[in-house]
Design an enzyme around this catalytic site. Structure first.
Site, short mmCIF file in Angstrom:
data_model
loop_
_atom_site.label_atom_id
_atom_site.label_comp_id
_atom_site.label_asym_id
_atom_site.label_seq_id
_atom_site.Cartn_x
_atom_site.Cartn_y
_atom_site.Cartn_z
N ASP A 61 0.87 -1.45 -0.12
CA ASP A 61 -0.22 -0.24 0.12
C ASP A 61 1.20 1.18 0.03
OD1 ASP A 61 -2.08 -1.80 0.82
OD2 ASP A 61 -3.24 -1.02 2.11
N ASP A 118 8.75 3.34 8.55
CA ASP A 118 7.96 3.78 9.53
C ASP A 118 7.51 2.08 10.21
OD1 ASP A 118 5.41 3.26 8.57
OD2 ASP A 118 5.06 4.86 9.25
N CYS A 133 0.66 4.29 12.19
CA CYS A 133 0.90 5.18 10.81
C CYS A 133 -0.92 5.84 11.74
CB CYS A 133 0.24 4.35 10.08
SG CYS A 133 1.32 3.22 9.59
#
Length: 383
Positions: free
Chosen positions: A220, A226, A366
């Site tokens: 995605d 991260d 996120c």
């Protein structure tokens, strides 16, 4: 809200490390039925758990759409502020502003705050052909609205960049992946050197560590840093790891370790690597996939898809570490232990059912965005 045409570095700003003191955390509220299963109800419960966990350490603001404001308000304790804000999806690490600070005003700076925010361009992780959904017009305004709410100066940038694609140590070093930042679906007109130049001007960094790829299965975002690797303190990183040579992640982890082991940071330190083992491979089930409305507006979520699950996707609050738990008893427990050892002055809080977030393509880091505490100028103290 003040805006500036010069770069943040010219005004003395830099991006602080995530472990520096925060004023608050920003979180969006999920509702997309084509990304979050069962009308996002299971995800909302986990988002509420994350918000509550962080609120024990620092103030939290949750932003919810007009249709969801009342629902969010009901699910969250009174000490968590809930504000109305339209969004296309709730990934505030990527659509929210990157906050920057400075220790004291710069002589020629017209800005009177020691905090500012960068409003990057955003294209839903890939644009019309490669993005996660077709319309991101509300997401484009999230940073601007947050900065306006807080009356914080805003630096706008035309470059497409998500907060999850950068990690900094607050001392001049930036950690990124080539897979994401050099992807043709982000800034195809910019070279690696040009990207570095802009990040130096906007984040106040001097040197970069480029990992070739992010986490296996993190399609995605095209391999956000991260989910793969993060700074724990200057000179020390946590790296997603597996010993299973048959797992496609193994090759990526070994490759990253090689780069990190041969890197020095902006202050000349060698990088120490702490391995943080990923859970045993997780896959989307038929039942989970069937709970998502697949109407063509967003990328399909198919049964059998490997989930991009990583314990590196944790959040650092004031004195707290908020970490995902995936229902893997051995790896979950080990992740808490490693994080506790790595951050001895923080309380580590595990969030059960973090799988609900990873089903939609991300995790705790996120969905959060830290707003640093604004440094007090020496001049303001009269010294």
């Amino acid at each position: 809200m003040e805006e500036s045409r010069e770069s943040p570095a010219e005004h003395g700003y830099y991006m602080p490390a995530e472990w520096d003191s925060h004023a608050q955390t920003w979180i969006g509220w999920p509702e997309r039925q084509d990304n979050w299963r069962h009308n996002a109800l299971p995800a909302q419960r986990v988002f509420a758990d994350v918000a509550k966990a962080i609120s024990k350490f620092e103030p939290v603001t949750v932003c919810a759409s007009p249709a969801q404001w009342e629902n969010a308000r009901k699910q969250l304790p009174e000490d968590i502020r809930v504000v109305e804000m339209s969004m296309n999806d709730s990934w505030f690490r990527d659509s929210g502003p990157t906050f920057i600070v400075r220790k004291r005003p710069v002589k020629l700076s017209s800005l009177n705050r020691n905090i500012a925010g960068i409003d990057w361009n955003f294209n839903a992780w890939g644009g019309a052909n490669d993005g996660c959904y077709n319309d991101w017009s509300h997401d484009l305004l999230v940073s601007r609205k947050i900065l306006a709410l807080e009356r914080i100066p805003r630096f706008q940038h035309s470059m497409i960049l998500e907060g999850g694609s950068i990690h900094v140590d607050g001392e001049g070093t930036c950690l990124v992946t080539e897979e994401c930042l050099l992807n043709k679906n982000r800034n195809p007109h910019m070279s690696k050197e040009q990207i570095e130049e802009e990040l130096k001007k906007y984040l106040g960094v001097q040197s970069f560590i480029w990992l070739p790829r992010g986490l296996y299965g993190d399609e995605d975002t095209n391999g956000h840093i991260d989910n793969m690797c993060c700074f724990a303190r200057p000179g020390v990183v946590l790296l997603s790891w597996t010993d299973d040579e048959t797992d496609p992640q193994y090759e990526r982890s070994v490759e990253a370790l090689s780069v990190l082991s041969n890197s020095i940071d902006a202050r000349g330190r060698k990088i120490q690597v702490i391995k943080l083992y990923i859970p045993e491979p997780l896959y989307m089930t038929e039942e989970e996939s069937s709970g998502i409305t697949q109407d063509g507006e967003a990328i399909p979520r198919l049964a059998g898809t490997r989930l991009a699950a990583s314990y590196v996707n944790f959040y650092i609050a004031n004195g707290g570490i908020i970490a995902p738990q995936f229902g893997d008893p051995i790896r979950d427990k080990e992740a808490i232990r490693v994080l506790s050892d790595t951050f001895p002055h923080h309380s580590v809080v595990g969030i059960e059912n973090a799988r609900e977030i990873v089903l939609a393509g991300g995790n705790i880091h996120c969905i959060t965005q830290q707003q640093p505490a604004e440094p007090t100028s020496v001049a303001e103290n009269g010294h």
